[in-house]
Design a protein around this motif. Structure first.
Motif, PDB file in Angstrom:
ATOM      1  N   ASP A  23       4.170  36.029 114.650  1.00  0.00           N
ATOM      2  CA  ASP A  23       3.270  37.155 113.801  1.00  0.00           C
ATOM      3  C   ASP A  23       1.961  36.975 113.525  1.00  0.00           C
ATOM      4  O   ASP A  23       1.220  37.704 113.210  1.00  0.00           O
ATOM      5  N   GLU A  24       1.565  35.621 113.768  1.00  0.00           N
ATOM      6  CA  GLU A  24       0.044  35.243 113.689  1.00  0.00           C
ATOM      7  C   GLU A  24      -0.900  35.202 115.145  1.00  0.00           C
ATOM      8  O   GLU A  24      -1.811  35.314 114.949  1.00  0.00           O
ATOM      9  N   VAL A  25      -0.048  35.323 115.990  1.00  0.00           N
ATOM     10  CA  VAL A  25      -0.761  35.045 117.452  1.00  0.00           C
ATOM     11  C   VAL A  25      -1.741  36.350 117.685  1.00  0.00           C
ATOM     12  O   VAL A  25      -1.187  37.530 117.721  1.00  0.00           O
ATOM     13  N   GLY A  26      -2.797  36.219 118.021  1.00  0.00           N
ATOM     14  CA  GLY A  26      -3.838  37.346 118.369  1.00  0.00           C
ATOM     15  C   GLY A  26      -4.225  38.086 117.304  1.00  0.00           C
ATOM     16  O   GLY A  26      -5.013  38.999 117.254  1.00  0.00           O
ATOM     17  N   LYS A  27      -4.118  37.853 116.014  1.00  0.00           N
ATOM     18  CA  LYS A  27      -4.603  38.546 114.917  1.00  0.00           C
ATOM     19  C   LYS A  27      -6.140  38.291 115.042  1.00  0.00           C
ATOM     20  O   LYS A  27      -6.884  37.457 115.087  1.00  0.00           O
ATOM     21  N   PRO A  28      -6.961  39.424 114.794  1.00  0.00           N
ATOM     22  CA  PRO A  28      -8.521  39.476 114.997  1.00  0.00           C
ATOM     23  C   PRO A  28      -9.084  39.560 113.666  1.00  0.00           C
ATOM     24  O   PRO A  28      -8.679  39.500 112.671  1.00  0.00           O
ATOM     25  N   ALA A  29     -10.207  39.281 114.012  1.00  0.00           N
ATOM     26  CA  ALA A  29     -11.370  39.513 112.997  1.00  0.00           C
ATOM     27  C   ALA A  29     -12.910  39.734 113.788  1.00  0.00           C
ATOM     28  O   ALA A  29     -13.171  39.208 114.683  1.00  0.00           O
ATOM     29  N   ILE A  30     -13.722  40.709 113.001  1.00  0.00           N
ATOM     30  CA  ILE A  30     -14.896  40.801 113.475  1.00  0.00           C
ATOM     31  C   ILE A  30     -15.899  39.886 113.113  1.00  0.00           C
ATOM     32  O   ILE A  30     -16.128  39.639 111.719  1.00  0.00           O
ATOM     33  N   TRP A  31     -16.666  39.128 113.714  1.00  0.00           N
ATOM     34  CA  TRP A  31     -17.806  38.285 113.237  1.00  0.00           C
ATOM     35  C   TRP A  31     -19.227  38.928 113.029  1.00  0.00           C
ATOM     36  O   TRP A  31     -19.587  39.863 113.856  1.00  0.00           O
ATOM     37  N   ASN A  32     -19.756  38.915 111.535  1.00  0.00           N
ATOM     38  CA  ASN A  32     -20.584  39.717 111.111  1.00  0.00           C
ATOM     39  C   ASN A  32     -21.756  38.690 110.911  1.00  0.00           C
ATOM     40  O   ASN A  32     -22.888  39.073 110.138  1.00  0.00           O
ATOM     41  N   GLY A  33     -21.941  37.555 111.638  1.00  0.00           N
ATOM     42  CA  GLY A  33     -22.906  36.672 110.995  1.00  0.00           C
ATOM     43  C   GLY A  33     -22.978  35.776 109.852  1.00  0.00           C
ATOM     44  O   GLY A  33     -24.287  35.877 109.376  1.00  0.00           O
ATOM     45  N   GLU A  34     -21.760  35.592 109.109  1.00  0.00           N
ATOM     46  CA  GLU A  34     -21.804  35.120 107.822  1.00  0.00           C
ATOM     47  C   GLU A  34     -22.550  33.716 107.759  1.00  0.00           C
ATOM     48  O   GLU A  34     -22.566  33.473 106.725  1.00  0.00           O
ATOM     49  N   ILE A  35     -22.195  32.975 108.958  1.00  0.00           N
ATOM     50  CA  ILE A  35     -22.904  31.750 108.905  1.00  0.00           C
ATOM     51  C   ILE A  35     -23.938  31.517 109.961  1.00  0.00           C
ATOM     52  O   ILE A  35     -23.887  32.190 111.144  1.00  0.00           O
ATOM     53  N   GLU A  36     -25.040  30.980 109.846  1.00  0.00           N
ATOM     54  CA  GLU A  36     -26.169  31.130 110.880  1.00  0.00           C
ATOM     55  C   GLU A  36     -25.880  30.188 111.702  1.00  0.00           C
ATOM     56  O   GLU A  36     -25.372  28.909 111.444  1.00  0.00           O
ATOM     57  N   ASP A  37     -26.149  30.449 113.110  1.00  0.00           N
ATOM     58  CA  ASP A  37     -26.133  29.512 113.973  1.00  0.00           C
ATOM     59  C   ASP A  37     -24.807  28.801 114.114  1.00  0.00           C
ATOM     60  O   ASP A  37     -24.252  27.508 114.159  1.00  0.00           O
ATOM     61  N   CYS A  38     -23.639  29.626 114.085  1.00  0.00           N
ATOM     62  CA  CYS A  38     -22.274  29.289 114.048  1.00  0.00           C
ATOM     63  C   CYS A  38     -21.589  29.337 115.622  1.00  0.00           C
ATOM     64  O   CYS A  38     -21.872  30.258 116.159  1.00  0.00           O
ATOM     65  N   CYS A  39     -20.790  28.287 116.034  1.00  0.00           N
ATOM     66  CA  CYS A  39     -20.035  28.292 117.218  1.00  0.00           C
ATOM     67  C   CYS A  39     -18.433  28.395 116.725  1.00  0.00           C
ATOM     68  O   CYS A  39     -18.129  28.034 115.878  1.00  0.00           O
TER      69      CYS A  39
END
Length: 258
Positions: A23-39
């Motif tokens: 049930d958890e495989v592939g669940k998405p989220a959009i990155w909105n720049g919450e942390i600077e210079d994040c990888c």
């Protein structure tokens, strides 16, 4: 070089690459720049949209994950993995940007509708839970106040409440159950207002379908519940419809067109 390769950009869509739960495989989220210079690291997959909007990709991947389409052909026994190569070969539909925007708008409208239903249900449930079992028992035995012989039996009232609750849960389930997006758009549950329907909207439904309970008529009207009852009062006042009841005291109250 690693920083440039794995550096996240605003709008990237991140997927859960692996999990012990299908049930958890592939669940998405959009990155909105919450942390600077994040990888991102190897428990995530990053999809960078070019010819698609981030929200469209998010809802498309959310549907795919909820329908467990990622899990059908993924490797792993105890831990399910998608993998970069598998994801790269995963076919998705990319309509025009205008159609993507319309799909996102309709999906979010359905989610908002589901949330309103859930809020109303939770509010009603909390009020019911505040009543003690003994108080409920007295109420349904008619021991709290003098009973009007014309009042409907408690068993009929319970059936009406259960019918309405089932109707609400059906709408929520229909919205939250994963389906192909094009099917979801065709069956969108639109909430109509009084200003958007004909003055005889409800009586027309009754003429077409025959006698209905108030709950069934509401479901068929596709109207907001408050707008529905205002429309019902107006049509009843104009003598376009009326309430009828069978000879049996346990018969449900029905509405018919005049």
């Amino acid at each position: 070089r690693d920083f440039e390769k794995y550096h996240l950009r605003v709008g990237d869509v991140l997927l859960n690459e692996g999990s012990g739960s299908a049930d958890e495989v592939g669940k998405p989220a959009i990155w909105n720049g919450e942390i600077e210079d994040c990888c991102f690291q190897n428990t995530l997959l990053c999809v960078r949209p070019y010819s698609a909007s981030s929200k469209y990709m998010y809802y498309l991947f959310l549907y795919t994950a909820m329908a467990k389409l990622f899990v059908k052909n993924v490797r792993g026994v105890n831990i399910f993995h998608i993998g970069k190569e598998k994801l790269a070969n995963f076919e998705i539909s990319i309509p025009s940007l205008e159609e993507q925007a319309e799909i996102v708008r309709r999906v979010e409208k359905l989610f908002a509708y589901a949330e309103r239903l859930e809020t109303r249900y939770q509010s009603a449930a909390e009020r019911v839970e505040r009543l003690t079992p003994s108080l409920l028992a007295k109420a349904f035995r008619g021991e709290l106040v003098e009973q009007d012989p014309n009042d409907e039996p408690a068993s009929v009232l319970l059936e009406r409440i259960q019918s309405l609750r089932s109707a609400n849960q059906t709408v929520v389930t229909r919205i939250k159950t994963p389906r192909r997006i094009e099917d979801q758009l065709k069956n969108e549950a639109t909430l109509l207002k009084k200003s958007e329907v004909q003055p005889n909207h409800l009586s027309s439904i009754l003429r077409e379908r025959g006698e209905l309970t108030a709950e069934s008529l509401w479901a068929a009207s596709q109207m907001d519940i408050d707008e529905f009852y205002d429309q019902l009062k107006e049509e009843e006042a104009k003598k376009l419809l009326r309430e009828v009841r069978g000879e049996d005291e346990n018969s449900p109250r029905l509405l018919e067109a005049l």
